[in-house]
Structures are given as C-alpha cells and as structure tokens.
Design an enzyme around this catalytic site. Structure first.
Site, PDB file in Angstrom:
ATOM      1  N   GLN A 122     -25.713  13.344  -8.329  1.00 41.29           N
ATOM      2  CA  GLN A 122     -26.479  13.178  -7.100  1.00 41.29           C
ATOM      3  C   GLN A 122     -25.663  13.559  -5.877  1.00 41.29           C
ATOM      4  O   GLN A 122     -24.624  12.942  -5.619  1.00 41.29           O
ATOM      5  CB  GLN A 122     -26.898  11.707  -6.975  1.00 41.29           C
ATOM      6  CG  GLN A 122     -27.622  11.373  -5.681  1.00 41.29           C
ATOM      7  CD  GLN A 122     -27.796   9.880  -5.491  1.00 41.29           C
ATOM      8  OE1 GLN A 122     -26.836   9.140  -5.345  1.00 41.29           O
ATOM      9  NE2 GLN A 122     -29.035   9.426  -5.506  1.00 41.29           N
ATOM     10  N   TYR A 124     -26.028  13.226  -2.363  1.00 39.19           N
ATOM     11  CA  TYR A 124     -26.634  12.684  -1.133  1.00 39.19           C
ATOM     12  C   TYR A 124     -25.538  12.499  -0.065  1.00 39.19           C
ATOM     13  O   TYR A 124     -25.578  13.104   0.987  1.00 39.19           O
ATOM     14  CB  TYR A 124     -27.282  11.319  -1.406  1.00 39.19           C
ATOM     15  CG  TYR A 124     -28.690  11.362  -1.930  1.00 39.19           C
ATOM     16  CD1 TYR A 124     -29.208  12.472  -2.580  1.00 39.19           C
ATOM     17  CD2 TYR A 124     -29.527  10.258  -1.776  1.00 39.19           C
ATOM     18  CE1 TYR A 124     -30.504  12.484  -3.060  1.00 39.19           C
ATOM     19  CE2 TYR A 124     -30.832  10.259  -2.248  1.00 39.19           C
ATOM     20  CZ  TYR A 124     -31.319  11.371  -2.892  1.00 39.19           C
ATOM     21  OH  TYR A 124     -32.605  11.366  -3.361  1.00 39.19           O
ATOM     22  N   GLU A 240     -33.791   4.195  -7.624  1.00 39.25           N
ATOM     23  CA  GLU A 240     -32.362   4.003  -7.865  1.00 39.25           C
ATOM     24  C   GLU A 240     -31.979   2.532  -7.715  1.00 39.25           C
ATOM     25  O   GLU A 240     -31.125   2.016  -8.412  1.00 39.25           O
ATOM     26  CB  GLU A 240     -31.575   4.863  -6.874  1.00 39.25           C
ATOM     27  CG  GLU A 240     -30.072   4.690  -6.970  1.00 39.25           C
ATOM     28  CD  GLU A 240     -29.302   5.666  -6.085  1.00 39.25           C
ATOM     29  OE1 GLU A 240     -29.912   6.609  -5.553  1.00 39.25           O
ATOM     30  OE2 GLU A 240     -28.096   5.454  -5.941  1.00 39.25           O
TER      31      GLU A 240
HETATM   32  C1  LIG Z   1     -18.740   3.903  -7.031  1.00 39.20           C
HETATM   33  C2  LIG Z   1     -19.573   4.707  -6.082  1.00 39.20           C
HETATM   34  C3  LIG Z   1     -20.391   5.708  -6.572  1.00 39.20           C
HETATM   35  C4  LIG Z   1     -21.138   6.505  -5.691  1.00 39.20           C
HETATM   36  N1  LIG Z   1     -21.859   7.534  -6.214  1.00 39.20           N
HETATM   37  C5  LIG Z   1     -22.531   8.352  -5.361  1.00 39.20           C
HETATM   38  C6  LIG Z   1     -23.222   9.489  -5.874  1.00 39.20           C
HETATM   39  O1  LIG Z   1     -23.224   9.762  -7.077  1.00 39.20           O
HETATM   40  N2  LIG Z   1     -23.859  10.291  -4.998  1.00 39.20           N
HETATM   41  C7  LIG Z   1     -23.892  10.039  -3.647  1.00 39.20           C
HETATM   42  O2  LIG Z   1     -24.533  10.786  -2.928  1.00 39.20           O
HETATM   43  N3  LIG Z   1     -23.238   8.958  -3.138  1.00 39.20           N
HETATM   44  C8  LIG Z   1     -22.555   8.127  -3.955  1.00 39.20           C
HETATM   45  N4  LIG Z   1     -21.864   7.049  -3.452  1.00 39.20           N
HETATM   46  C9  LIG Z   1     -21.828   6.851  -2.001  1.00 39.20           C
HETATM   47  C10 LIG Z   1     -22.607   5.620  -1.512  1.00 39.20           C
HETATM   48  O3  LIG Z   1     -23.982   5.841  -1.575  1.00 39.20           O
HETATM   49  C11 LIG Z   1     -22.125   5.337  -0.087  1.00 39.20           C
HETATM   50  O4  LIG Z   1     -20.767   4.960  -0.173  1.00 39.20           O
HETATM   51  C12 LIG Z   1     -22.914   4.230   0.563  1.00 39.20           C
HETATM   52  O5  LIG Z   1     -24.235   4.640   0.843  1.00 39.20           O
HETATM   53  C13 LIG Z   1     -22.248   3.782   1.877  1.00 39.20           C
HETATM   54  O6  LIG Z   1     -21.994   4.861   2.727  1.00 39.20           O
HETATM   55  P1  LIG Z   1     -20.525   5.102   3.335  1.00 39.20           P
HETATM   56  O7  LIG Z   1     -19.531   5.032   2.250  1.00 39.20           O
HETATM   57  O8  LIG Z   1     -20.601   6.320   4.171  1.00 39.20           O
HETATM   58  O9  LIG Z   1     -20.244   3.838   4.270  1.00 39.20           O
HETATM   59  P2  LIG Z   1     -20.810   3.615   5.731  1.00 39.20           P
HETATM   60  O10 LIG Z   1     -22.270   3.896   5.771  1.00 39.20           O
HETATM   61  O11 LIG Z   1     -19.941   4.309   6.698  1.00 39.20           O
HETATM   62  O12 LIG Z   1     -20.601   2.048   5.886  1.00 39.20           O
HETATM   63  C14 LIG Z   1     -19.356   1.453   6.261  1.00 39.20           C
HETATM   64  C15 LIG Z   1     -19.574  -0.043   6.456  1.00 39.20           C
HETATM   65  O13 LIG Z   1     -20.508  -0.270   7.537  1.00 39.20           O
HETATM   66  C16 LIG Z   1     -21.584  -1.067   7.090  1.00 39.20           C
HETATM   67  N5  LIG Z   1     -22.824  -0.601   7.721  1.00 39.20           N
HETATM   68  C17 LIG Z   1     -23.245   0.694   7.857  1.00 39.20           C
HETATM   69  N6  LIG Z   1     -24.442   0.717   8.478  1.00 39.20           N
HETATM   70  C18 LIG Z   1     -24.800  -0.573   8.719  1.00 39.20           C
HETATM   71  C19 LIG Z   1     -25.924  -1.201   9.332  1.00 39.20           C
HETATM   72  N7  LIG Z   1     -26.948  -0.480   9.789  1.00 39.20           N
HETATM   73  N8  LIG Z   1     -25.937  -2.555   9.405  1.00 39.20           N
HETATM   74  C20 LIG Z   1     -24.917  -3.299   8.921  1.00 39.20           C
HETATM   75  N9  LIG Z   1     -23.799  -2.760   8.328  1.00 39.20           N
HETATM   76  C21 LIG Z   1     -23.754  -1.418   8.236  1.00 39.20           C
HETATM   77  C22 LIG Z   1     -21.658  -0.833   5.590  1.00 39.20           C
HETATM   78  O14 LIG Z   1     -22.299  -1.925   4.936  1.00 39.20           O
HETATM   79  C23 LIG Z   1     -20.173  -0.724   5.214  1.00 39.20           C
HETATM   80  O15 LIG Z   1     -19.621  -2.004   5.070  1.00 39.20           O
HETATM   81  C24 LIG Z   1     -21.102   6.244  -4.295  1.00 39.20           C
HETATM   82  C25 LIG Z   1     -20.294   5.221  -3.810  1.00 39.20           C
HETATM   83  C26 LIG Z   1     -19.529   4.465  -4.668  1.00 39.20           C
HETATM   84  C27 LIG Z   1     -18.671   3.382  -4.107  1.00 39.20           C
END
Ligand SMILES: Cc1cc2nc3c(=O)[nH]c(=O)nc-3n(C[C@H](O)[C@H](O)[C@H](O)COP(=O)(O)OP(=O)(O)OC[C@H]3O[C@@H](n4cnc5c(N)ncnc54)[C@H](O)[C@@H]3O)c2cc1C
Length: 389
Positions: A122, A124, A240
C-alpha cells in the site's frame, strides 16, 4: 436452504488440521513472524479448495458465505494456528477493485490476488503526509496512454517483496486537495522504482521507503474516475480498520500468552506470584470478546450497506490496545532475562527462543497504535461522530 453451521465448523476444522502444513502452524503457534512464504503457501491451499476469498462475493471468485460462516472460518483457522489471510490484496485492494473497477480490471487483477500470484503493498503515506493524507504530493501526469509517476512513499509494508503497489497520487494541483487525488495500480518491477529498507526496533525488515522517478504505467491501471481516488481511499480505509483477521489473531495471541503465563508459573514453582498476570489476561479476554461482537455487527452493516459510524475506529483502537497489553503480559511472564536473550539471539539471526520472540512481539506491537491511522486520530473520529465537532 438453511445452513448447518455445526457441520460447516466440523468441515473447516478437518480441513485446517489436514491441509495446513505442520511447519506453517508451528510458526503461527509460536507467535513468530509470519512471512510471505507462509502466507502465500496457505493462500494457494485455500484457493485450490475454493476458499481463497471468504469475504468476496461469489461472482468475484469468493465463497459467498454469510456473515456467520465467515466468523466461524476466522475462529476455526485461529484455533488451529493457521495464518490469517494476507490483508493488502484480499482485504484492501480486492474489495476496491470489486466495487470501483471495470470488468477488464476485475478480470486482470482479482484472480491473481485469489491464488496468491500477486503480493500487494500500500502506497498511501509520504514524508509529511500520514494522518493528513490528503496533503500527499506524489504526482501522476498523463502522457499519451500512460501515467508518469514521480515522488516518494514511506512506511510501505512489504514493498521489497511485493509485485504490485496500489497508490494514491495527485493528478491535479488545481482541484481542492481531496479532489485532485487518484488511485493507481503499479507493478513493482516498473523501471524507475527504488525500494530502500527501514529497519524497525524489533530488528525486522518489513517497512520501506519507495521512490518513483518517471515511472510509466498503463492509463487503464487507474481505478475509478480520475481525481476521485479519495472515494476509493476512504472505502479502503474503512475496511482496513475493520480487520477481522486481527480480531481472530488477537484471540490466538491471547491463548499463546495464557500458555506462557501458565508455564512461567509452573517453572517458578511458587517463588513468584502470577495471579496478577492472570487477572490482566482476563481483562484482555473480555476486550477481545467485545471486539468480536463489534466486528460481527460491523460486518453485517457492511453487507447491508449501512453506515459503519465509529465501529472501524473503535475496533482498530481496541485491537491495537489489547495487542500491546498482551505482549506486555508476555514479557512480564518471561521475566528480566528477555532483553539479554533477544540481543543474543538477533545477533546470530535466530529468533526461535520464546523470550526473543516475545520481546520482538512486544516491540513490534508498539507500532499498532500508529499503523493504519494513529489512535489519537481514531479518537478524534469517535469524538466527532458521537459528540459532534
Ligand atoms: C508498522 C507500520 C506499518 C505501516 N505500513 C504502511 C503501509 O503499508 N502503507 C502506508 O501507506 N503507510 C503505512 N504506515 C504509515 C502509517 O499509516 C502512518 O505512520 C500513520 O498514518 C501516521 O502518520 P505519520 O507517521 O505521518 O504521523 P503524523 O501524522 O505526523 O503524526 C504524528 C503524531 O501527531 C499525532 N496527530 C497527527 N494529527 C493529529 C490530529 N489531528 N489530532 C491529534 N493528534 C494528531 C499523531 O497521533 C502522532 O502521534 C505504516 C506505519 C507503521 C508504524
């Protein structure tokens, strides 16, 4: 004709015991990482039996089972240490293709998901676009009858072993941010794709960065309408976050931990008191049962096309939370030796010692409250839905 669920369960039990190879069941039973090898082998066996896609409609190659049959399937498979179904193809992009794909796209992609020929990942998340996914900037421009893709994805699970990626790309910068996004399917062996590993704290490699440099893909690999990929993305994200296999898997992990606590109690022979751990386990068991009930309700709503409301977020949060609590209990049962043994074992590449397995699981499950949408964001969804924002 009414279904004999008792006979159905017996048929599944007999099949699971006879057809799932012992070496695969041993990996699952020990709580070790399930790899492409196990997933794929099991998928091929299920597909040959006609059970490759329990939750797809019959006309798409699925079983056409009713909701109760699917829950029985998940229970029986978990009880017999069979691997859960690999979610990216069967649970995520498959249903999107069934819902939004053309007949030609269905014919081209669905059979290869069913029989395990294609292994999907995926695309995304991007650096800077995770929770705020609609801000993504990887672009696709149309050049003749091909899309040309440039940009970067990150945290891409299993990209290094995938044959296909479904990805969100920006096809218009003019439209408001959700409207300019499209969903495209891209072969991972396309020229211009570079995959770089990201190693996680548990020592495992399943995450990657994926770079796209002038990657060309057939125009008819775009699913749905150009610029309307956000509708597909939301459809997919709801599914998902409704991970039936994960609820079943929680049950499996709960049973593994219970065995571990039992064994640790016997080994300590009265020198340590494990009743506190038993109590914590019971609390987890109650939450797993609650998640199952929610899951059953949500699946029924899906089938009857009723709005899912807070259920996907609530189930996702519960599963993440229980997975973390269970692995904490396991570590308490294993005891302080665990860390040393983990370090020693991962150095020489073998991780088949229970202590090492559990500390890996403990570390890996920290990511459960982030992957697939963080728990903070899920709480926002629940609060908005129930309290109104
Ligand atoms: C093991 C693992 C597997 C993954 N696999 C995939 C994959 O296969 N494909 C893919 O596309 N992605 C994948 N991901 C990515 C995952 O979807 C993102 O890490 C997740 O959506 C969070 O985005 P970010 O890491 O950019 O953190 P951010 O969005 O930058 O968040 C940072 C912090 O801010 C907080 N935060 C952000 N916005 C808000 C809000 N509006 N209100 C309150 N708190 C907030 C979050 O909770 C977090 O604590 C994976 C992640 C992990 C850890």
């Amino acid at each position: 004709m009414s279904i004999d669920y008792v006979a159905f369960r017996r048929e599944l039990e007999a099949f699971a015991r006879k057809s799932c190879p012992a070496e695969i069941r041993a990996v699952v039973a020990a709580g070790q990482k399930i790899t492409k090898r196990e997933y794929k082998a099991w998928q091929m066996i299920l597909a040959a039996k006609g059970w490759g896609a329990p939750s797809w409609p019959r006309e798409a190659g699925g079983t056409g089972w009713d909701i109760k049959q699917r829950l029985i399937f998940e229970e029986v498979m978990a009880e017999n240490d069979c691997p859960p179904l690999y979610h990216h193809g069967l649970g995520h992009i498959g249903p999107v293709i069934i819902r939004f794909g053309t007949p030609e796209q269905k014919a081209r992609f669905l059979p290869r998901i069913l029989d395990g020929s294609d292994w999907w990942c995926q695309g995304y998340s991007e650096p800077g676009s995770g929770s705020d996914l609609a801000s993504l900037s990887t672009s696709a421009r149309l050049d003749g009858d091909e899309w040309v893709i440039n940009g970067q994805k990150t945290w891409t699970s299993h990209a290094h072993e995938a044959s296909m990626i479904y990805m969100l790309v920006r096809t218009s910068k003019e439209a408001k941010k959700q409207d300019g996004i499209s969903l495209i399917l891209v072969p991972m062996d396309s020229p211009g794709i570079t995959v770089r590993p990201i190693r996680t704290i548990d020592g495992w490699h399943h995450l990657n960065e994926v770079f796209f440099d002038e990657v060309r893909v057939r125009a008819d690999n775009l699913i749905g309408e150009v610029g309307k990929g956000w509708t597909c993305a939301k459809f997919l994200l709801e599914r998902e976050r409704l991970p039936p296999a994960n609820v079943a898997r929680l049950e499996l992990v709960r049973r593994q931990v219970a065995r571990l606590v039992e064994d640790a109690g016997k080994a300590a022979a009265g020198r340590r008191d494990f009743s506190g751990l038993h109590h914590k386990l019971l609390m987890c068991e109650a939450d797993v049962k609650g998640a199952r009930v929610m899951m059953a309700q949500a699946t029924d709503d899906l089938i009857h096309q009723r709005p899912l409301g807070v259920q996907p977020s609530a189930i996702k949060m519960t599963c993440a939370d229980v997975a973390q609590r269970l692995t904490s209990i396991a570590l308490d049962a294993v005891g302080p030796e665990a860390a040393n043994r983990f370090l020693a074992e991962t150095d020489d590449g073998s991780a088949d010692v229970p202590a090492a397995t559990w500390i890996q699981n403990y570390m890996f499950t920290r990511s459960r409250t982030i992957a697939g949408g963080t728990s903070e964001v899920q709480r926002n969804v629940v609060a908005n839905e129930l309290l109104g924002a």
